[in-house]
Write an enzyme that holds these catalytic residues in place. Sequence first.
Site, PDB file in Angstrom:
ATOM      1  N   GLU A  77       8.840 -12.275 -21.244  1.00 14.30           N
ATOM      2  CA  GLU A  77       8.482 -10.918 -20.847  1.00 14.30           C
ATOM      3  C   GLU A  77       7.355 -10.374 -21.733  1.00 14.30           C
ATOM      4  O   GLU A  77       6.457  -9.686 -21.255  1.00 14.30           O
ATOM      5  CB  GLU A  77       9.727 -10.018 -20.907  1.00 14.30           C
ATOM      6  CG  GLU A  77       9.496  -8.553 -20.622  1.00 14.30           C
ATOM      7  CD  GLU A  77       8.940  -8.238 -19.226  1.00 14.30           C
ATOM      8  OE1 GLU A  77       8.841  -9.155 -18.390  1.00 14.30           O
ATOM      9  OE2 GLU A  77       8.579  -7.072 -19.007  1.00 14.30           O
ATOM     10  N   HIS A 119       5.256 -30.644 -28.100  1.00 15.08           N
ATOM     11  CA  HIS A 119       5.048 -31.491 -26.924  1.00 15.08           C
ATOM     12  C   HIS A 119       3.791 -31.108 -26.148  1.00 15.08           C
ATOM     13  O   HIS A 119       3.708 -31.338 -24.944  1.00 15.08           O
ATOM     14  CB  HIS A 119       6.274 -31.418 -26.002  1.00 15.08           C
ATOM     15  CG  HIS A 119       7.515 -31.943 -26.644  1.00 15.08           C
ATOM     16  ND1 HIS A 119       7.668 -33.260 -27.014  1.00 15.08           N
ATOM     17  CD2 HIS A 119       8.649 -31.312 -27.035  1.00 15.08           C
ATOM     18  CE1 HIS A 119       8.846 -33.423 -27.585  1.00 15.08           C
ATOM     19  NE2 HIS A 119       9.464 -32.258 -27.617  1.00 15.08           N
ATOM     20  N   CYS A 128       0.878  -1.149   0.000  1.00 16.81           N
ATOM     21  CA  CYS A 128       0.000   0.000   0.000  1.00 16.81           C
ATOM     22  C   CYS A 128       0.921   1.205   0.000  1.00 16.81           C
ATOM     23  O   CYS A 128       2.131   1.066   0.137  1.00 16.81           O
ATOM     24  CB  CYS A 128      -0.851   0.010   1.258  1.00 16.81           C
ATOM     25  SG  CYS A 128      -1.785  -1.516   1.477  1.00 16.81           S
ATOM     26  N   TRP A 135      -3.972  -1.758  -1.221  1.00 16.72           N
ATOM     27  CA  TRP A 135      -4.052  -2.974  -2.029  1.00 16.72           C
ATOM     28  C   TRP A 135      -4.412  -4.061  -1.024  1.00 16.72           C
ATOM     29  O   TRP A 135      -3.591  -4.456  -0.200  1.00 16.72           O
ATOM     30  CB  TRP A 135      -2.712  -3.260  -2.687  1.00 16.72           C
ATOM     31  CG  TRP A 135      -2.729  -4.406  -3.649  1.00 16.72           C
ATOM     32  CD1 TRP A 135      -3.080  -4.368  -4.968  1.00 16.72           C
ATOM     33  CD2 TRP A 135      -2.354  -5.763  -3.369  1.00 16.72           C
ATOM     34  NE1 TRP A 135      -2.950  -5.621  -5.523  1.00 16.72           N
ATOM     35  CE2 TRP A 135      -2.508  -6.494  -4.572  1.00 16.72           C
ATOM     36  CE3 TRP A 135      -1.925  -6.440  -2.235  1.00 16.72           C
ATOM     37  CZ2 TRP A 135      -2.231  -7.862  -4.656  1.00 16.72           C
ATOM     38  CZ3 TRP A 135      -1.657  -7.805  -2.322  1.00 16.72           C
ATOM     39  CH2 TRP A 135      -1.810  -8.491  -3.526  1.00 16.72           C
ATOM     40  N   LYS A 178       2.537  -2.373  -8.066  1.00 16.09           N
ATOM     41  CA  LYS A 178       3.890  -2.292  -8.588  1.00 16.09           C
ATOM     42  C   LYS A 178       4.915  -2.872  -7.631  1.00 16.09           C
ATOM     43  O   LYS A 178       5.855  -3.538  -8.022  1.00 16.09           O
ATOM     44  CB  LYS A 178       4.239  -0.831  -8.869  1.00 16.09           C
ATOM     45  CG  LYS A 178       5.575  -0.717  -9.551  1.00 16.09           C
ATOM     46  CD  LYS A 178       5.675   0.525 -10.343  1.00 16.09           C
ATOM     47  CE  LYS A 178       6.884   0.472 -11.252  1.00 16.09           C
ATOM     48  NZ  LYS A 178       6.746  -0.486 -12.353  1.00 16.09           N
ATOM     49  N   ARG A 227       1.051   1.767  -5.902  1.00 18.88           N
ATOM     50  CA  ARG A 227       1.293   0.741  -4.881  1.00 18.88           C
ATOM     51  C   ARG A 227       0.020   0.024  -4.461  1.00 18.88           C
ATOM     52  O   ARG A 227       0.067  -0.961  -3.720  1.00 18.88           O
ATOM     53  CB  ARG A 227       1.930   1.375  -3.641  1.00 18.88           C
ATOM     54  CG  ARG A 227       3.206   2.119  -3.922  1.00 18.88           C
ATOM     55  CD  ARG A 227       3.701   2.791  -2.669  1.00 18.88           C
ATOM     56  NE  ARG A 227       4.111   1.821  -1.683  1.00 18.88           N
ATOM     57  CZ  ARG A 227       5.314   1.271  -1.616  1.00 18.88           C
ATOM     58  NH1 ARG A 227       6.226   1.618  -2.496  1.00 18.88           N
ATOM     59  NH2 ARG A 227       5.604   0.406  -0.685  1.00 18.88           N
ATOM     60  N   ASN A 231       1.536   0.111   5.912  1.00 20.73           N
ATOM     61  CA  ASN A 231       1.894  -0.650   4.706  1.00 20.73           C
ATOM     62  C   ASN A 231       2.640  -1.894   5.186  1.00 20.73           C
ATOM     63  O   ASN A 231       3.632  -1.769   5.900  1.00 20.73           O
ATOM     64  CB  ASN A 231       2.783   0.200   3.806  1.00 20.73           C
ATOM     65  CG  ASN A 231       3.447  -0.607   2.685  1.00 20.73           C
ATOM     66  OD1 ASN A 231       4.545  -0.296   2.264  1.00 20.73           O
ATOM     67  ND2 ASN A 231       2.792  -1.632   2.205  1.00 20.73           N
ATOM     68  N   GLY A 232       2.136  -3.067   4.814  1.00 18.96           N
ATOM     69  CA  GLY A 232       2.803  -4.306   5.233  1.00 18.96           C
ATOM     70  C   GLY A 232       1.774  -5.342   5.645  1.00 18.96           C
ATOM     71  O   GLY A 232       0.590  -5.225   5.308  1.00 18.96           O
ATOM     72  N   LYS A 278       3.884  -9.082 -20.156  1.00 20.44           N
ATOM     73  CA  LYS A 278       3.433  -7.697 -20.395  1.00 20.44           C
ATOM     74  C   LYS A 278       2.013  -7.699 -20.929  1.00 20.44           C
ATOM     75  O   LYS A 278       1.158  -6.955 -20.474  1.00 20.44           O
ATOM     76  CB  LYS A 278       4.388  -7.053 -21.416  1.00 20.44           C
ATOM     77  CG  LYS A 278       4.615  -5.602 -21.331  1.00 20.44           C
ATOM     78  CD  LYS A 278       5.584  -5.138 -20.269  1.00 20.44           C
ATOM     79  CE  LYS A 278       5.443  -5.791 -18.981  1.00 20.44           C
ATOM     80  NZ  LYS A 278       6.281  -5.420 -17.894  1.00 20.44           N
ATOM     81  N   GLU A 316      -0.618  -8.864 -18.256  1.00 20.29           N
ATOM     82  CA  GLU A 316      -0.763  -7.891 -17.166  1.00 20.29           C
ATOM     83  C   GLU A 316      -1.739  -6.776 -17.517  1.00 20.29           C
ATOM     84  O   GLU A 316      -2.558  -6.403 -16.693  1.00 20.29           O
ATOM     85  CB  GLU A 316       0.591  -7.177 -16.912  1.00 20.29           C
ATOM     86  CG  GLU A 316       1.549  -7.863 -15.997  1.00 20.29           C
ATOM     87  CD  GLU A 316       2.829  -7.041 -15.828  1.00 20.29           C
ATOM     88  OE1 GLU A 316       3.187  -6.782 -14.687  1.00 20.29           O
ATOM     89  OE2 GLU A 316       3.472  -6.659 -16.836  1.00 20.29           O
TER      90      GLU A 316
HETATM   91  C1  G6P Z   1       5.315  -6.636  -9.530  1.00 17.80           C
HETATM   92  C2  G6P Z   1       5.350  -5.657 -10.692  1.00 17.80           C
HETATM   93  C3  G6P Z   1       6.296  -6.169 -11.770  1.00 17.80           C
HETATM   94  C4  G6P Z   1       7.679  -6.405 -11.187  1.00 17.80           C
HETATM   95  C5  G6P Z   1       7.619  -7.353  -9.976  1.00 17.80           C
HETATM   96  C6  G6P Z   1       8.939  -7.382  -9.250  1.00 17.80           C
HETATM   97  O1  G6P Z   1       4.693  -7.814  -9.912  1.00 17.80           O
HETATM   98  O2  G6P Z   1       4.051  -5.484 -11.221  1.00 17.80           O
HETATM   99  O3  G6P Z   1       6.383  -5.215 -12.814  1.00 17.80           O
HETATM  100  O4  G6P Z   1       8.497  -6.957 -12.173  1.00 17.80           O
HETATM  101  O5  G6P Z   1       6.641  -6.892  -9.045  1.00 17.80           O
HETATM  102  O6  G6P Z   1       9.166  -6.112  -8.687  1.00 17.80           O
HETATM  103  P1  G6P Z   1      10.597  -5.527  -8.399  1.00 17.80           P
HETATM  104  O7  G6P Z   1      10.330  -4.182  -7.791  1.00 17.80           O
HETATM  105  O8  G6P Z   1      11.238  -6.462  -7.424  1.00 17.80           O
HETATM  106  O9  G6P Z   1      11.322  -5.450  -9.677  1.00 17.80           O
END
Ligand code: G6P
Length: 602
Positions: free
Chosen positions: A476, A499, A2, A74, A597, A27, A100-101, A480, A483
């Site tokens: 990736e 396979h 959060c 969150w 994030k 966040r 937050n936590g 992407k 997401e």
């Molecule tokens: C979340 C974000 C991703 C990120 C991952 C790891 O899932 O949405 O974009 O790659 O966390 O985060 P970090 O801050 O450790 O790169």
Amino acid sequence: MCGIIGYVGSENAVPIIVDGLKKLEYRGYDSAGIAVYGRGGFDVVKQEGRLEALEARLAGSPLSGNMGIGHTRWATHGEPSDINSHPHVGSKNKIAVVHNGIIENYKQIKERLEQRGVRFASQTDSEAIAQLAEYYYDGDIMDTVIRVAGRLEGSYALGIMCLDEPDTLIAVKKDNPLIVGVSEHGRFIASDVPAVLKHTNKVYYLNDMEIAVLREGDARFFNFDKEPLEKTPETVTWSLDGAEKGGYPHFMLKEIMEQPKILRDTISSSMTGSNGDIIDGMDAARFGKVVITACGSAYNAGVVAKYVFERLCRISVEVELASEFRYKDAVIDEKTLVILVSQSGETADTIAAMREAKSKGAFTLSIVNVVGSTIAKEADRCLFTAAGPEIAVATTKAFSAQLVILYILAVRFAARLGKVPPGREREMLSEIESLPAKITEILRQVDSIQKYASTCVGYKNIFFIGRNIDYAIALEGSLKLKEISYIHSEAYAGGELKHGTISLIEDETLVVAIANCERLYGKIMSNVEQVISRGAKVLLIGSCLGAEPDGKLYRIILPESGDLFSPSLSVVALQLFSYYVAANKGLDIDKPRNLAKSVTVE
Ligand code: G6P
């Protein structure tokens, strides 16, 4: 995960807090709330939904006060709702808290307090902090905070106000980030720097088990023995521009477009600049193996790096999801180099993986974007990506910056080990230096990629395939897309199609094939033929693209480059493709549903 913010000073705290929450929304964004110390005590407004909903409530019934705390949530414990939103105020209305936590022992605390007659209002773990603080409070708020912290298991960054202290804001943290900002008109706390950057670039990074006691013109720090601590503020060098959209419809597009500059900055800081000699302090010959551990996209950067390291350094590289690594009793020792990759430097699983690696004697090297973050501080060595603040939840520029640092590291490592001659080392470093200009060329194709992406919104399944390093970047590309567009997607190594995956290919399936490995071009093109003959359409991305486009096949041609560093080019095309698919679906690209994030919880 959060966002929290607090302010005490000469100005009205409400607009400062609301504005700060906007910068922290990445966040978490399922609900938000604010509490100010008003004329008659705490005035609290909490609202489910996006921050705009809270703003609308505040417009209807304005608050004001010179001290306040705010939160953007969150949800972890308890659904998103007004009542579960923060701030939480104890039932005696004496102490207000934003958190937050995660408090792992909140149930025990709650049960014990309920047995003593305390009535809880919400389903959250965080309310237990406010109620426990009121239960312990005997007139000395610092004593109370220390006692509460001693009872809490889990992680927390807390902003606390006490009814008896109308001009004092308290903060404390463990395993979650918290900064203290200092401006002419007041003092701030926040989960991240952009929340206060409009007011100040002077910040203190709070360490675990430190308490900040803030008043309008005063910031003091104490340990849990109430001894004062000397802390020096740091000056943040990046500007607020990085945290503004700058005319783009979404942060994600802005951040994609920024990549040439970000890469230039990161490359120069890692060749000659602030990252120093990138392999300084590391005895390359000592390492018998390399383990890269991370989460999400940062993990995918690790998968790319595995191919580069192994090819150049002839050393065995394992890539592990941090959430798995931390619990697997990894086979590592003093001869292992463990590389932690993290944009935020605060991902809970990656922090735990780092601590596990350190406890086993491995050398820990982190690649982090956020200065002052836990991983940056605790790893034996930290290399910083020069990506600036990344606001869109789906990472783009920070991922690209991670890749180039990993490339440079691999090249320097290989040279130090004598696996590549100096001439080849220089050649490879200049290939890396040429990446930003090549990315600019790809960004010029934005209109045609946008047009093509607009034809792809109806797909229910999109598969990404590649071989070797193209497979690594396919991971990736797939992440992407899913997401931000909510289209189901998976990435497969081209050779694995036969396979099992090929049974999923039918009409109305899109396959994105990445083709940069010249020596494997024939192989990936066979895969392309196989899926086309089963009804799929194909988007082919790469520099070796013999196949002619037709109704079944569309091409994005990338500038020539060797395959080793080509993921940096492929990923830009993949980012633009995902972005425009999601944009054409009208989705909230910067804040995709259910995601955050910075994942500071398990
Ligand atoms: C979340 C974000 C991703 C990120 C991952 C790891 O899932 O949405 O974009 O790659 O966390 O985060 P970090 O801050 O450790 O790169």
